[in-house]
Write a protein that holds these residues in place. Structure first.
Motif, PDB file in Angstrom:
ATOM      1  N   ARG A  10     -15.654  86.580   4.752  1.00 44.65           N
ATOM      2  CA  ARG A  10     -15.768  87.710   3.822  1.00 44.65           C
ATOM      3  C   ARG A  10     -14.568  87.663   2.893  1.00 44.65           C
ATOM      4  O   ARG A  10     -13.424  87.673   3.332  1.00 44.65           O
ATOM      5  CB  ARG A  10     -15.798  89.018   4.598  1.00 44.65           C
ATOM      6  CG  ARG A  10     -15.998  90.236   3.692  1.00 44.65           C
ATOM      7  CD  ARG A  10     -16.221  91.483   4.524  1.00 44.65           C
ATOM      8  NE  ARG A  10     -17.560  91.577   5.036  1.00 44.65           N
ATOM      9  CZ  ARG A  10     -18.581  92.159   4.411  1.00 44.65           C
ATOM     10  NH1 ARG A  10     -18.382  92.715   3.251  1.00 44.65           N
ATOM     11  NH2 ARG A  10     -19.774  92.196   4.937  1.00 44.65           N
ATOM     12  N   ILE A  11     -14.863  87.594   1.586  1.00 49.27           N
ATOM     13  CA  ILE A  11     -13.824  87.598   0.561  1.00 49.27           C
ATOM     14  C   ILE A  11     -14.184  88.673  -0.452  1.00 49.27           C
ATOM     15  O   ILE A  11     -15.286  88.647  -1.026  1.00 49.27           O
ATOM     16  CB  ILE A  11     -13.712  86.219  -0.130  1.00 49.27           C
ATOM     17  CG1 ILE A  11     -13.314  85.134   0.895  1.00 49.27           C
ATOM     18  CG2 ILE A  11     -12.686  86.255  -1.269  1.00 49.27           C
ATOM     19  CD1 ILE A  11     -13.296  83.732   0.376  1.00 49.27           C
ATOM     20  N   ASN A  12     -13.280  89.612  -0.625  1.00 46.08           N
ATOM     21  CA  ASN A  12     -13.454  90.730  -1.557  1.00 46.08           C
ATOM     22  C   ASN A  12     -14.791  91.444  -1.346  1.00 46.08           C
ATOM     23  O   ASN A  12     -15.516  91.739  -2.279  1.00 46.08           O
ATOM     24  CB  ASN A  12     -13.296  90.250  -3.009  1.00 46.08           C
ATOM     25  CG  ASN A  12     -13.041  91.398  -3.964  1.00 46.08           C
ATOM     26  OD1 ASN A  12     -12.489  92.429  -3.588  1.00 46.08           O
ATOM     27  ND2 ASN A  12     -13.462  91.234  -5.207  1.00 46.08           N
ATOM     28  N   GLU A  32      -9.020  84.483   4.814  1.00 44.78           N
ATOM     29  CA  GLU A  32      -8.180  85.682   4.799  1.00 44.78           C
ATOM     30  C   GLU A  32      -7.092  85.561   3.741  1.00 44.78           C
ATOM     31  O   GLU A  32      -6.770  86.533   3.054  1.00 44.78           O
ATOM     32  CB  GLU A  32      -7.540  85.904   6.179  1.00 44.78           C
ATOM     33  CG  GLU A  32      -8.529  86.392   7.219  1.00 44.78           C
ATOM     34  CD  GLU A  32      -7.926  86.448   8.620  1.00 44.78           C
ATOM     35  OE1 GLU A  32      -6.660  86.402   8.753  1.00 44.78           O
ATOM     36  OE2 GLU A  32      -8.707  86.515   9.582  1.00 44.78           O
ATOM     37  N   ASP A  35      -8.819  86.049   0.377  1.00 45.08           N
ATOM     38  CA  ASP A  35      -9.192  87.466   0.266  1.00 45.08           C
ATOM     39  C   ASP A  35      -7.960  88.309  -0.068  1.00 45.08           C
ATOM     40  O   ASP A  35      -7.990  89.140  -0.962  1.00 45.08           O
ATOM     41  CB  ASP A  35      -9.834  87.931   1.574  1.00 45.08           C
ATOM     42  CG  ASP A  35     -10.282  89.386   1.506  1.00 45.08           C
ATOM     43  OD1 ASP A  35     -11.018  89.732   0.555  1.00 45.08           O
ATOM     44  OD2 ASP A  35      -9.880  90.166   2.397  1.00 45.08           O
ATOM     45  N   GLN A  36      -6.860  88.106   0.636  1.00 42.71           N
ATOM     46  CA  GLN A  36      -5.645  88.891   0.412  1.00 42.71           C
ATOM     47  C   GLN A  36      -5.083  88.627  -0.987  1.00 42.71           C
ATOM     48  O   GLN A  36      -4.674  89.552  -1.682  1.00 42.71           O
ATOM     49  CB  GLN A  36      -4.580  88.557   1.475  1.00 42.71           C
ATOM     50  CG  GLN A  36      -3.347  89.441   1.386  1.00 42.71           C
ATOM     51  CD  GLN A  36      -3.678  90.922   1.575  1.00 42.71           C
ATOM     52  OE1 GLN A  36      -4.385  91.328   2.500  1.00 42.71           O
ATOM     53  NE2 GLN A  36      -3.193  91.761   0.659  1.00 42.71           N
ATOM     54  N   ARG A  39      -7.292  90.453  -3.473  1.00 37.54           N
ATOM     55  CA  ARG A  39      -7.053  91.905  -3.405  1.00 37.54           C
ATOM     56  C   ARG A  39      -5.758  92.264  -4.117  1.00 37.54           C
ATOM     57  O   ARG A  39      -5.686  93.277  -4.808  1.00 37.54           O
ATOM     58  CB  ARG A  39      -6.991  92.371  -1.949  1.00 37.54           C
ATOM     59  CG  ARG A  39      -8.339  92.465  -1.311  1.00 37.54           C
ATOM     60  CD  ARG A  39      -8.152  92.938   0.118  1.00 37.54           C
ATOM     61  NE  ARG A  39      -9.362  92.664   0.865  1.00 37.54           N
ATOM     62  CZ  ARG A  39      -9.810  93.441   1.810  1.00 37.54           C
ATOM     63  NH1 ARG A  39      -9.131  94.507   2.170  1.00 37.54           N
ATOM     64  NH2 ARG A  39     -10.917  93.154   2.434  1.00 37.54           N
ATOM     65  N   THR A  57      -7.430  84.381  -9.022  1.00 37.85           N
ATOM     66  CA  THR A  57      -7.065  84.028  -7.635  1.00 37.85           C
ATOM     67  C   THR A  57      -6.941  82.517  -7.504  1.00 37.85           C
ATOM     68  O   THR A  57      -5.963  82.004  -6.944  1.00 37.85           O
ATOM     69  CB  THR A  57      -8.113  84.576  -6.639  1.00 37.85           C
ATOM     70  OG1 THR A  57      -8.167  85.990  -6.765  1.00 37.85           O
ATOM     71  CG2 THR A  57      -7.761  84.192  -5.214  1.00 37.85           C
TER      72      THR A  57
END
Length: 182
Positions: A10-12, A32, A35-36, A39, A57
């Motif tokens: 799961r990303i964003n 992760e 994703d971080q 975010r 990103t």
């Protein structure tokens, strides 16, 4: 051939299926991180769309990767000389280790030879000591023989002197006798 892992990440807020050779834990860790990072970028500018956030990103991660790659290349240059020295030192160590082993073996051989020579030397020393004792006895015996010879020579001389005196006396007696017969 390694088995590929299929992992849902799961990303964003969106699920993606990732297929890779790495273990699932590694793939989740990378997801992760992405994703971080995404975010963090969205939190700085909430008006960004999904596509623009993904691009920034990717750009941010590529920037970090490029800087890390440059740092790695710089480190490779910095450690090249010490690594070359280490390689040279390892070669010297290997040479000296072999030389130490060779010299240890040579020393062992010399030690064994030395033991044999000491044993031989001890035998010869005992033999020499025995010969010296025997020589001493012979010298003592020779000294006694010299004394006996000296005594016998003295006795012979005395006998010779006595014989000359006796001969002289005999001649005088003979003269007397001859004179008395005349």
């Amino acid at each position: 051939m390694t088995e590929k892992n299929k992992v849902i990440v799961r990303i964003n807020g969106q699920d993606y299926t990732v297929i890779g050779n790495e273990p699932e834990e590694y793939i989740q860790l990378i997801a992760e991180y992405v994703d971080q990072t995404m975010r963090d970028i969205i939190s700085q500018n909430s008006k960004l769309g999904q596509s623009m956030a993904a691009t920034l990103t990717a750009f941010t991660i590529a920037d970090k990767l490029h800087k890390i790659d440059e740092e790695l290349n710089n480190l490779k240059v910095e450690v090249k000389e010490p690594l070359d020295e280490l390689k040279s030192t390892k070669q010297k160590l290997e040479y000296y280790s072999k030389e130490f082993t060779r010299l240890t073996e040579e020393n062992k051989n010399y030690s064994e030879s030395n033991k044999l020579l000491k044993h031989e030397n001890n035998k010869y020393e005992k033999k020499c000591k025995h010969q010296e004792e025997s020589l001493k006895l012979k010298e003592d015996e020779l000294e006694k023989c010299h004394q006996i010879i000296s005594q016998l020579q003295n006795k012979l001389f005395e006998n010779h002197v006595e014989m000359l005196q006796t001969k002289k006396e005999l001649e005088e007696l003979k003269k007397l006798y001859d004179n008395s017969l005349k």
